[in-house]
Scaffold this motif. Structure first.
Motif, mmCIF file in Angstrom:
data_model
loop_
_atom_site.group_PDB
_atom_site.id
_atom_site.type_symbol
_atom_site.label_atom_id
_atom_site.label_comp_id
_atom_site.label_asym_id
_atom_site.label_seq_id
_atom_site.Cartn_x
_atom_site.Cartn_y
_atom_site.Cartn_z
ATOM 1 N N SER A 52 13.139 0.503 3.248
ATOM 2 C CA SER A 52 12.172 -0.037 4.335
ATOM 3 C C SER A 52 11.046 -0.203 3.899
ATOM 4 O O SER A 52 11.432 -0.754 3.187
ATOM 5 C CB SER A 52 11.630 1.437 4.764
ATOM 6 O OG SER A 52 10.930 2.159 3.538
ATOM 7 N N SER A 53 9.698 -0.771 5.412
ATOM 8 C CA SER A 53 8.797 -1.743 4.879
ATOM 9 C C SER A 53 7.706 -0.295 5.007
ATOM 10 O O SER A 53 8.056 -0.004 6.302
ATOM 11 C CB SER A 53 8.737 -2.802 6.056
ATOM 12 O OG SER A 53 10.288 -3.364 5.462
ATOM 13 N N GLN A 54 6.447 -0.200 4.575
ATOM 14 C CA GLN A 54 5.590 0.204 4.405
ATOM 15 C C GLN A 54 4.032 -1.042 4.769
ATOM 16 O O GLN A 54 4.496 -1.830 4.424
ATOM 17 C CB GLN A 54 4.929 1.566 3.849
ATOM 18 C CG GLN A 54 6.390 2.178 3.081
ATOM 19 C CD GLN A 54 5.879 3.143 4.206
ATOM 20 O OE1 GLN A 54 4.973 3.662 5.064
ATOM 21 N NE2 GLN A 54 6.991 3.942 5.386
ATOM 22 N N GLN A 55 2.998 -0.185 5.085
ATOM 23 C CA GLN A 55 1.999 -1.054 5.627
ATOM 24 C C GLN A 55 0.908 -0.636 5.685
ATOM 25 O O GLN A 55 1.052 0.226 6.169
ATOM 26 C CB GLN A 55 2.117 -2.292 6.507
ATOM 27 C CG GLN A 55 2.022 -1.628 7.919
ATOM 28 C CD GLN A 55 1.394 -2.974 9.057
ATOM 29 O OE1 GLN A 55 1.088 -2.768 9.537
ATOM 30 N NE2 GLN A 55 2.083 -4.396 8.384
ATOM 31 N N PHE A 56 0.101 -0.951 4.334
ATOM 32 C CA PHE A 56 -1.210 0.148 4.541
ATOM 33 C C PHE A 56 -2.578 -1.310 4.113
ATOM 34 O O PHE A 56 -2.359 -2.331 3.592
ATOM 35 C CB PHE A 56 -1.231 0.442 3.757
ATOM 36 C CG PHE A 56 -0.765 0.561 2.209
ATOM 37 C CD1 PHE A 56 -1.799 0.209 1.097
ATOM 38 C CD2 PHE A 56 0.219 0.444 1.547
ATOM 39 C CE1 PHE A 56 -1.174 0.081 0.083
ATOM 40 C CE2 PHE A 56 1.201 0.511 0.696
ATOM 41 C CZ PHE A 56 0.059 -0.138 -0.234
ATOM 42 N N ILE A 57 -3.498 -0.818 4.437
ATOM 43 C CA ILE A 57 -5.359 -1.921 4.213
ATOM 44 C C ILE A 57 -5.752 -1.123 2.659
ATOM 45 O O ILE A 57 -5.627 0.045 2.729
ATOM 46 C CB ILE A 57 -6.323 -1.831 4.928
ATOM 47 C CG1 ILE A 57 -4.812 -2.586 6.481
ATOM 48 C CG2 ILE A 57 -6.874 -2.946 4.933
ATOM 49 C CD1 ILE A 57 -5.893 -2.580 7.640
ATOM 50 N N LEU A 58 -5.915 -2.276 1.713
ATOM 51 C CA LEU A 58 -6.566 -1.615 0.621
ATOM 52 C C LEU A 58 -7.562 -1.833 0.460
ATOM 53 O O LEU A 58 -8.207 -3.060 1.300
ATOM 54 C CB LEU A 58 -5.685 -2.191 -0.608
ATOM 55 C CG LEU A 58 -4.767 -1.100 -0.331
ATOM 56 C CD1 LEU A 58 -4.356 -1.975 -2.410
ATOM 57 C CD2 LEU A 58 -5.310 0.330 -1.474
ATOM 58 N N THR A 59 -9.118 -1.661 0.391
ATOM 59 C CA THR A 59 -11.158 -1.837 0.491
ATOM 60 C C THR A 59 -11.028 -1.879 -0.550
ATOM 61 O O THR A 59 -11.208 -1.219 -1.505
ATOM 62 C CB THR A 59 -11.676 -1.147 1.810
ATOM 63 O OG1 THR A 59 -10.878 -1.460 2.647
ATOM 64 C CG2 THR A 59 -13.145 -1.676 1.312
ATOM 65 N N TYR A 72 8.322 -3.755 0.600
ATOM 66 C CA TYR A 72 9.534 -3.763 0.633
ATOM 67 C C TYR A 72 10.417 -2.974 -0.400
ATOM 68 O O TYR A 72 10.086 -3.428 -1.554
ATOM 69 C CB TYR A 72 10.037 -4.740 1.630
ATOM 70 C CG TYR A 72 11.121 -4.782 1.151
ATOM 71 C CD1 TYR A 72 12.211 -4.615 2.377
ATOM 72 C CD2 TYR A 72 12.417 -5.306 0.320
ATOM 73 C CE1 TYR A 72 13.584 -4.213 2.050
ATOM 74 C CE2 TYR A 72 13.742 -5.556 -0.027
ATOM 75 C CZ TYR A 72 14.380 -4.771 1.714
ATOM 76 O OH TYR A 72 15.968 -4.402 1.149
ATOM 77 N N ILE A 73 11.048 -1.953 -0.197
ATOM 78 C CA ILE A 73 12.321 -1.036 -0.950
ATOM 79 C C ILE A 73 13.276 -1.659 -0.492
ATOM 80 O O ILE A 73 13.809 -1.010 -0.019
ATOM 81 C CB ILE A 73 11.289 -0.181 -1.453
ATOM 82 C CG1 ILE A 73 9.656 0.663 -2.082
ATOM 83 C CG2 ILE A 73 12.233 0.790 -2.266
ATOM 84 C CD1 ILE A 73 9.512 1.712 -1.804
ATOM 85 N N PRO A 74 14.421 -2.079 -1.820
ATOM 86 C CA PRO A 74 15.643 -2.116 -1.337
ATOM 87 C C PRO A 74 15.968 -1.197 -1.489
ATOM 88 O O PRO A 74 15.934 -0.134 -1.750
ATOM 89 C CB PRO A 74 15.955 -2.982 -1.870
ATOM 90 C CG PRO A 74 15.021 -2.801 -3.223
ATOM 91 C CD PRO A 74 13.961 -2.183 -3.186
ATOM 92 N N GLN A 75 17.608 -1.118 -0.577
ATOM 93 C CA GLN A 75 18.374 0.131 0.025
ATOM 94 C C GLN A 75 18.719 1.039 -1.486
ATOM 95 O O GLN A 75 19.128 1.917 -1.313
ATOM 96 C CB GLN A 75 19.352 0.276 1.089
ATOM 97 C CG GLN A 75 20.293 1.099 1.537
ATOM 98 C CD GLN A 75 19.381 2.535 2.041
ATOM 99 O OE1 GLN A 75 18.926 1.911 2.757
ATOM 100 N NE2 GLN A 75 19.794 3.616 1.225
#
Length: 323
Positions: A52-59, A72-75
């Protein structure tokens, strides 16, 4: 440091086909609003994230920027030591292409001698593929006011940006997925290549592998050339193996006024990594035919993924040593 949670998104063995895949990949842009509620992201298990792919914001507490992080983490399951990881600068522009190439290469891992690769793309909140002002600050070392490439921009924030990566971003990634901390790669292009080489020269322990595509050798009166000279004198102090790859497009312009650097000086710089007093450094340099400056960013991604994922020096040499 604050984290904003965002929604979840969503074999080939020939470099030519991989390049076609990459160039055909859709570049994604992301937007984030400043009025989103800030909350701590719950720990997500590696099993849930696979494929899967994940997205997040870091301040960050070190810089004034809000970073859009694509993960991105491979299967495939992680190797015993954990996944190797590739950190990409200019993440808004590079993530989709890099992910497509990594997925395409996964089927040839036995042939290539590579392990499944985690990708962490470091971008900026907003719609732009490249955030010129933000990257000018984050990717560069201090420069005199009169030597600023753009008088409207701030420069010289590379030390703080590296603190963000080491002290804030990496712990977030380590909490989400098992990473081989002895196989972490940094990739940057242009100013990102400048940052990559500055980190290599001054803080090489931050990563074990480095990839600088079309680095800005012209910046601050060719400061990278001076830093290389200092580094070479101390290169016998390198204790652990380290890999470095550099690339340049043969059609990149050298006529940008004071930004130019002679071809001979550039060649001497890149070949200088082979003239060191250590057997711990393994370096490669490639010229990409007919590539302009921006084209070399994307032309370099297949090699960056191979460099980050090859699982032994012997396998890396099989991939990159020219016969």
């Amino acid at each position: 440091m604050n984290i904003l949670k965002l929604p979840r998104l969503f074999k080939t063995q020939h470099l030519t086909l991989l390049m076609g895949l990459m160039l055909g990949a859709t570049s994604a842009t992301w937007s984030a609003t400043n009025n989103q509620n800030k909350n701590t992201m719950d720990t997500i298990s590696e099993q849930q994230l696979k494929g899967s792919s994940q997205q997040f914001i870091l301040t960050s507490q070190y810089t004034p920027h809000h970073y859009l992080i694509n993960l991105y983490i491979p299967q495939a399951p992680a190797p015993k030591a954990g996944y190797p990881v590739l950190y990409l600068l200019d993440g808004n522009a590079t993530f989709e292409s890099a992910r497509a190439i990594a997925q395409a290469m996964a089927g040839g891992s036995n042939k290539f001698g590579t392990d499944p690769l985690v990708i962490v793309a470091i971008g900026y909140a907003g719609d732009a593929l490249f955030s010129a002002q933000n990257r000018a600050l984050d990717y560069t070392s201090t420069v005199a006011t009169n030597d600023k490439p753009n008088k409207q921009y701030s420069y010289g924030g590379d030390t703080q940006f590296l603190k963000f990566i080491d002290n804030e971003l990496k712990p977030q990634i380590f909490n989400r997925v098992r990473i081989n901390r002895d196989q972490q790669t940094l990739f940057g292009h242009s100013f990102g290549g400048l940052f990559t080489l500055n980190t290599f020269f001054k803080r090489s322990d931050s990563f074990q592998r480095y990839f600088a595509a079309s680095p800005s050798l012209w910046y601050n009166n060719h400061v990278l050339l001076q830093e290389q000279d200092l580094w070479r004198k101390q290169s016998n102090q390198i204790k652990k193996p380290i890999y470095l790859m550099t690339t340049v497009g043969t059609s990149e312009s050298s006529s940008d006024m004071q930004r130019s650097i002679s071809k001979n000086a550039a060649r001497d710089f890149f070949s200088g990594f082979s003239r060191v007093n250590t057997n711990k450094l393994h370096s490669w340099h490639f010229y990409h035919p007919s590539e302009q400056h921006i084209g070399n960013l994307y032309a370099s991604l297949p090699k960056a993924i191979l460099l980050a994922s090859c699982n032994s020096l012997n396998n890396c040499q099989k991939l990159f040593d020219e016969q």
